[in-house]
Design an enzyme around this catalytic site. Structure first.
Site, PDB file in Angstrom:
ATOM      1  N   GLY A 186       5.785  -2.007   3.843  1.00 45.74           N
ATOM      2  CA  GLY A 186       5.392  -2.487   5.158  1.00 45.74           C
ATOM      3  C   GLY A 186       5.771  -3.932   5.408  1.00 45.74           C
ATOM      4  O   GLY A 186       6.734  -4.460   4.830  1.00 45.74           O
TER       5      GLY A 186
ATOM      6  N   GLY B  29       0.822  -1.206   0.000  1.00 44.09           N
ATOM      7  CA  GLY B  29       0.000   0.000   0.000  1.00 44.09           C
ATOM      8  C   GLY B  29       0.852   1.251   0.000  1.00 44.09           C
ATOM      9  O   GLY B  29       1.900   1.298   0.648  1.00 44.09           O
TER      10      GLY B  29
ATOM     11  N   GLY C  70       4.530  -6.974   4.634  1.00 41.69           N
ATOM     12  CA  GLY C  70       4.627  -7.911   3.517  1.00 41.69           C
ATOM     13  C   GLY C  70       5.792  -7.612   2.606  1.00 41.69           C
ATOM     14  O   GLY C  70       6.464  -8.525   2.101  1.00 41.69           O
TER      15      GLY C  70
ATOM     16  N   LYS D 117     -26.364   9.152  29.127  1.00 38.58           N
ATOM     17  CA  LYS D 117     -27.650   9.324  28.427  1.00 38.58           C
ATOM     18  C   LYS D 117     -27.897  10.790  28.064  1.00 38.58           C
ATOM     19  O   LYS D 117     -28.624  11.104  27.132  1.00 38.58           O
ATOM     20  CB  LYS D 117     -28.792   8.787  29.291  1.00 38.58           C
ATOM     21  CG  LYS D 117     -28.808   7.270  29.355  1.00 38.58           C
ATOM     22  CD  LYS D 117     -30.062   6.765  30.024  1.00 38.58           C
ATOM     23  CE  LYS D 117     -30.104   5.237  29.993  1.00 38.58           C
ATOM     24  NZ  LYS D 117     -31.316   4.696  30.632  1.00 38.58           N
TER      25      LYS D 117
ATOM     26  N   ILE E  40       1.281   3.188   6.599  1.00 37.40           N
ATOM     27  CA  ILE E  40       0.486   4.081   7.446  1.00 37.40           C
ATOM     28  C   ILE E  40       0.098   3.423   8.765  1.00 37.40           C
ATOM     29  O   ILE E  40      -0.302   4.095   9.710  1.00 37.40           O
ATOM     30  CB  ILE E  40      -0.774   4.579   6.721  1.00 37.40           C
ATOM     31  CG1 ILE E  40      -1.757   3.428   6.467  1.00 37.40           C
ATOM     32  CG2 ILE E  40      -0.411   5.293   5.424  1.00 37.40           C
ATOM     33  CD1 ILE E  40      -3.123   3.880   5.967  1.00 37.40           C
ATOM     34  N   ASP E  41       0.238   2.086   8.857  1.00 36.12           N
ATOM     35  CA  ASP E  41      -0.262   1.350  10.025  1.00 36.12           C
ATOM     36  C   ASP E  41       0.614   1.497  11.267  1.00 36.12           C
ATOM     37  O   ASP E  41       0.166   1.204  12.372  1.00 36.12           O
ATOM     38  CB  ASP E  41      -0.392  -0.139   9.696  1.00 36.12           C
ATOM     39  CG  ASP E  41      -1.354  -0.411   8.559  1.00 36.12           C
ATOM     40  OD1 ASP E  41      -2.258   0.429   8.346  1.00 36.12           O
ATOM     41  OD2 ASP E  41      -1.203  -1.444   7.876  1.00 36.12           O
TER      42      ASP E  41
ATOM     43  N   LYS F  90     -25.911  12.992  23.782  1.00 35.93           N
ATOM     44  CA  LYS F  90     -26.523  12.320  22.647  1.00 35.93           C
ATOM     45  C   LYS F  90     -25.717  12.404  21.357  1.00 35.93           C
ATOM     46  O   LYS F  90     -26.134  11.868  20.333  1.00 35.93           O
ATOM     47  CB  LYS F  90     -27.926  12.865  22.419  1.00 35.93           C
ATOM     48  CG  LYS F  90     -28.884  12.460  23.538  1.00 35.93           C
ATOM     49  CD  LYS F  90     -30.317  12.734  23.166  1.00 35.93           C
ATOM     50  CE  LYS F  90     -31.247  12.196  24.248  1.00 35.93           C
ATOM     51  NZ  LYS F  90     -32.664  12.440  23.918  1.00 35.93           N
TER      52      LYS F  90
END
Length: 325
Positions: free
Chosen positions: A105, A14, A107, A215, A130-131, A218
């Site tokens: 990366g 990538g 791989g 709660k 990027i990871d 929201k």
């Protein structure tokens, strides 16, 4: 050991912002130190198909600010086979390449390690992903830019979430690592991050809804690491079923995260590790990834760099918990 005269460069896997800065650094540092440099197009497929051209300093002029990679990139199925790597090596010899710099990366560095083991060629890796999941370096090329891109996107989504009082599940990349999700959650003031490193017997969604989401509150942002089974859509569907009172939306940032001009941090990281790759070759280093640890250049054996257990600072989870009340 034969004297190294010609260096090949390729980008694989990538794309990541800063790859062009790394190509520029390797090319110019190589030429500065007396090497010939050749660019390999389309990753390992380019080695197999002999898509290789001589590079000069002019070949990399004006690219430091550009995202993507001028060498293009691909994930090569053929290179995963011994036959594919043998064909690649024939072209390496044909082109007179004595050392190969691989920017990519997990791989990509695995492929370089196998090529080096089978055909006795010097391979040097640069951590381009990027990871941020490569062991032995504090940061990888492209990670900082991607983090900033996510921050910018989430800031915009926050405006909509507050205007409509919605819960937004925002899915980010990272594969099996939660660095992008956790740190972008802290940077954007998100209410929660759902990441692989925090997977325990406690259900993360239930924990978030019961503790981290009042709660009276929201509108909310939850950053989710991509996953084929438990991505943002999975958690949004569960909220629809289990907490039907809440209005839920999903935003999957996808490939938007990969592009864009690299940040100053990534340009500097790419430049320093690129120069470090040439220094490694001159020192006789082989089959190592060039990283930065505590602001110093380090050389990490491929076998260590591709380990999947890069330490994750669990204190970051506590930081987000305390700040999201």
């Amino acid at each position: 050991m034969a004297k190294i005269k010609t260096i090949g460069i390729l980008t694989s896997g990538g794309d990541a912002p800063g790859m062009n800065a790394a190509i520029r650094a390797v090319t110019r540092a190589g030429i500065y130190n007396g090497f010939k440099v050749k660019g390999v197009y389309h990753g390992y497929d380019g080695l197999i198909n002999d898509e290789i051209k001589p590079f000069t300093t002019e070949s990399v002029s004006g690219i430091i600010a550009h995202g993507g990679t001028i060498l293009k990139t691909a994930r090569s199925k053929q290179f995963t086979t011994p036959e594919g790597r043998a064909k690649a090596y024939e072209n390496i010899k044909k082109e007179g390449i004595d050392a190969l710099v691989v920017i990519g990366g997990n791989g990509s560095l695995t492929g370089a390690m196998k090529l080096a083991a089978e055909h006795d060629i010097c391979c040097i890796g640069l951590p381009g992903t990027i990871d941020n999941d490569l062991y032995g370096t504090d940061s990888t090329i492209g990670y900082d830019t991607t983090l900033n891109t996510i921050q910018s996107c989430v800031d915009r989504i926050r405006d909509t979430a507050q205007s409509h009082e919605r819960i937004f599940f925002i899915e980010v990349m990272g594969r099996d690592a939660g660095f992008l999700a956790q740190n972008s959650a802290i940077a954007t003031g998100a209410e929660a991050a759902i990441i692989p490193e925090d997977s325990t017997d406690v259900d993360q969604l239930t924990q978030f809804m019961q503790r981290g989401f009042r709660k009276s509150k929201k509108s909310s942002i939850v950053i989710v690491s991509e996953s084929p089974k438990c991505g943002a859509m999975y958690y949004a569907d569960r909220v629809h079923k289990e907490f039907p009172d809440y209005d839920v939306r999903v935003s999957i940032l996808g490939h938007l995260q990969r592009g864009g001009s690299p940040s100053a941090h990534d340009r500097i990281l790419a430049s320093r590790t690129g120069v470090g790759a040439i220094e490694a070759i001159m020192q006789g280093q082989r089959n190592v990834m060039v990283g930065i640890r505590n602001n110093d250049i380090v050389y990490v054996p491929f076998s260590e760099a591709i380990r999947s257990d890069k330490p994750f600072d669990k204190k970051l989870i506590q930081v987000l918990d305390e700040l999201s009340i």
